[in-house]
Write an enzyme that holds these catalytic residues in place. Structure first.
Site, PDB file in Angstrom:
ATOM      1  N   LYS A   1      30.928  36.598  47.279  1.00 39.63           N
ATOM      2  CA  LYS A   1      31.821  35.584  46.718  1.00 39.63           C
ATOM      3  C   LYS A   1      33.199  35.984  47.195  1.00 39.63           C
ATOM      4  O   LYS A   1      33.696  37.068  46.849  1.00 39.63           O
ATOM      5  CB  LYS A   1      31.691  35.674  45.201  1.00 39.63           C
ATOM      6  CG  LYS A   1      32.522  34.762  44.361  1.00 39.63           C
ATOM      7  CD  LYS A   1      32.035  34.964  42.915  1.00 39.63           C
ATOM      8  CE  LYS A   1      32.670  34.101  41.888  1.00 39.63           C
ATOM      9  NZ  LYS A   1      34.086  34.172  41.752  1.00 39.63           N
TER      10      LYS A   1
ATOM     11  N   TYR B   1      36.589  41.325  46.378  1.00 33.86           N
ATOM     12  CA  TYR B   1      38.003  41.003  46.200  1.00 33.86           C
ATOM     13  C   TYR B   1      38.893  42.131  46.727  1.00 33.86           C
ATOM     14  O   TYR B   1      39.013  43.173  46.073  1.00 33.86           O
ATOM     15  CB  TYR B   1      38.304  40.765  44.712  1.00 33.86           C
ATOM     16  CG  TYR B   1      37.721  39.488  44.138  1.00 33.86           C
ATOM     17  CD1 TYR B   1      37.132  38.522  44.942  1.00 33.86           C
ATOM     18  CD2 TYR B   1      37.791  39.239  42.776  1.00 33.86           C
ATOM     19  CE1 TYR B   1      36.621  37.348  44.399  1.00 33.86           C
ATOM     20  CE2 TYR B   1      37.285  38.065  42.224  1.00 33.86           C
ATOM     21  CZ  TYR B   1      36.701  37.130  43.054  1.00 33.86           C
ATOM     22  OH  TYR B   1      36.200  35.970  42.508  1.00 33.86           O
TER      23      TYR B   1
HETATM   24  P1  FBP Z   1      37.621  30.965  39.180  1.00 33.14           P
HETATM   25  O1  FBP Z   1      36.885  29.902  39.939  1.00 33.14           O
HETATM   26  O2  FBP Z   1      38.161  30.443  37.891  1.00 33.14           O
HETATM   27  O3  FBP Z   1      38.677  31.614  40.041  1.00 33.14           O
HETATM   28  O4  FBP Z   1      36.546  32.071  38.792  1.00 33.14           O
HETATM   29  C1  FBP Z   1      36.065  32.975  39.744  1.00 33.14           C
HETATM   30  C2  FBP Z   1      36.314  34.387  39.294  1.00 33.14           C
HETATM   31  O5  FBP Z   1      35.839  35.318  40.236  1.00 33.14           O
HETATM   32  C3  FBP Z   1      35.720  34.702  37.934  1.00 33.14           C
HETATM   33  O6  FBP Z   1      34.373  35.054  38.047  1.00 33.14           O
HETATM   34  C4  FBP Z   1      36.622  35.796  37.460  1.00 33.14           C
HETATM   35  O7  FBP Z   1      36.741  35.874  36.090  1.00 33.14           O
HETATM   36  C5  FBP Z   1      37.940  35.412  38.029  1.00 33.14           C
HETATM   37  O8  FBP Z   1      37.702  34.618  39.162  1.00 33.14           O
HETATM   38  C6  FBP Z   1      38.741  36.626  38.424  1.00 33.14           C
HETATM   39  O9  FBP Z   1      39.970  36.176  38.848  1.00 33.14           O
HETATM   40  P2  FBP Z   1      41.088  37.148  39.370  1.00 33.14           P
HETATM   41  O10 FBP Z   1      40.547  38.544  39.422  1.00 33.14           O
HETATM   42  O11 FBP Z   1      41.437  36.621  40.728  1.00 33.14           O
HETATM   43  O12 FBP Z   1      42.215  37.009  38.421  1.00 33.14           O
END
Ligand code: FBP
Length: 252
Positions: free
Chosen positions: A175, A145
């Site tokens: 991911k 991310y």
């Molecule tokens: P979602 O499909 O609900 O977006 O979940 C994926 C995920 O990576 C989760 O594993 C994690 O809790 C969440 O998104 C984190 O979201 P962000 O950091 O974007 O708020």
């Protein structure tokens, strides 16, 4: 070293039901029903997804020793953070590979905030986890991310860069967020090379069809599947949308 993904894929395809939001966002993501991890575990097992994603505590209390242990594989997230802290993102390691294996994990996951001023701390932890996980032949999923003051907006270029960082660091699966279209997602998949790619679900899409179109697009672009939370368990009928996702991913 070839790490087998067989335990967390079906014929090479993957649907991961993510449920670490209690840590990342807090209980406001949940309804009175799905605040109970047992509900998610049953949903995952009944639907036959490729794995369910929990933090250590939920995994210990709801998965380990339960009747679902044999029915649905587990991915344990090894790091996490709450949404309270707003400065440069850092998600510290809170569980080891060994602990995750004791709980019954078939794979482990770790979030790297690529571009954060604190990226070096996550790189160090990720590298140590990669070493241990691969010595034990356990697949490692990187939540890649891009985030922090150096990343004002996540563009397709930045997503592709993050996917590539996952390859460079030894992740077996990355991911990543949806980039918006087929061409740019394909570029991210190509950037990840032999590291497999799954799309991160994101906040609930405006319509179910919007989300399913994203799933179709990423599969066409070469992803092996999705890791999705809110777009499934916040849906009116989570089982139904999971069936539709299965139609796209498992029958690709
Ligand atoms: P979602 O499909 O609900 O977006 O979940 C994926 C995920 O990576 C989760 O594993 C994690 O809790 C969440 O998104 C984190 O979201 P962000 O950091 O974007 O708020």
């Amino acid at each position: 070293m070839e790490i087998s993904l067989d335990k967390i894929t079906k014929n090479g395809w993957a649907i991961y039901l993510a449920y670490d939001h209690g840590m990342e966002h807090g209980p406001t993501d949940f309804t009175d029903e799905n605040i109970n991890p047992a509900v998610i575990l049953k949903l995952a097992a009944d639907a036959g997804v490729s794995a369910v994603v929990f933090q250590k505590g939920v995994a210990e209390k709801y998965y380990k020793g339960s009747r679902y242990e044999k029915k649905v594989p587990l991915i344990v997230k090894l790091n996490g953070k709450t949404s309270f802290i707003k400065d440069e993102p850092y998600s510290p390691q809170i569980c080891t590979v060994e602990e995750a294996l004791k709980i019954g994990a078939s794979a482990v996951g770790y979030t790297v905030y690529v571009g954060s001023q604190r990226q070096d701390m996550m790189f160090k932890e990720f590298a140590a986890i990669e070493k241990e996980a691969h010595q034990r032949r356990v697949p490692l999923v990187g939540w890649m991310y891009p985030r922090g003051s150096a990343v004002s907006k996540e563009t397709p270029e930045i997503t592709a860069y993050a996917a590539r960082v996952g390859l460079e660091m030894g992740a077996d699966i990355v991911k990543i967020k949806f980039t918006g279209d087929l061409g740019t997602f394909r570029w991210a998949v190509e950037s990840a090379g032999k590291t497999k790619v799954v799309m991160s679900g994101g906040p609930k899409a405006e319509t179910e069809e919007d989300f399913l179109n994203q799933v179709r697009t990423v599969i066409d672009a070469g992803a092996i599947g999705v890791a999705v939370g809110r777009n499934v368990w916040q849906a009116k009928k989570p089982q139904d949308i999971l069936e539709k996702i299965k139609e796209i991913v498992f029958k690709a």
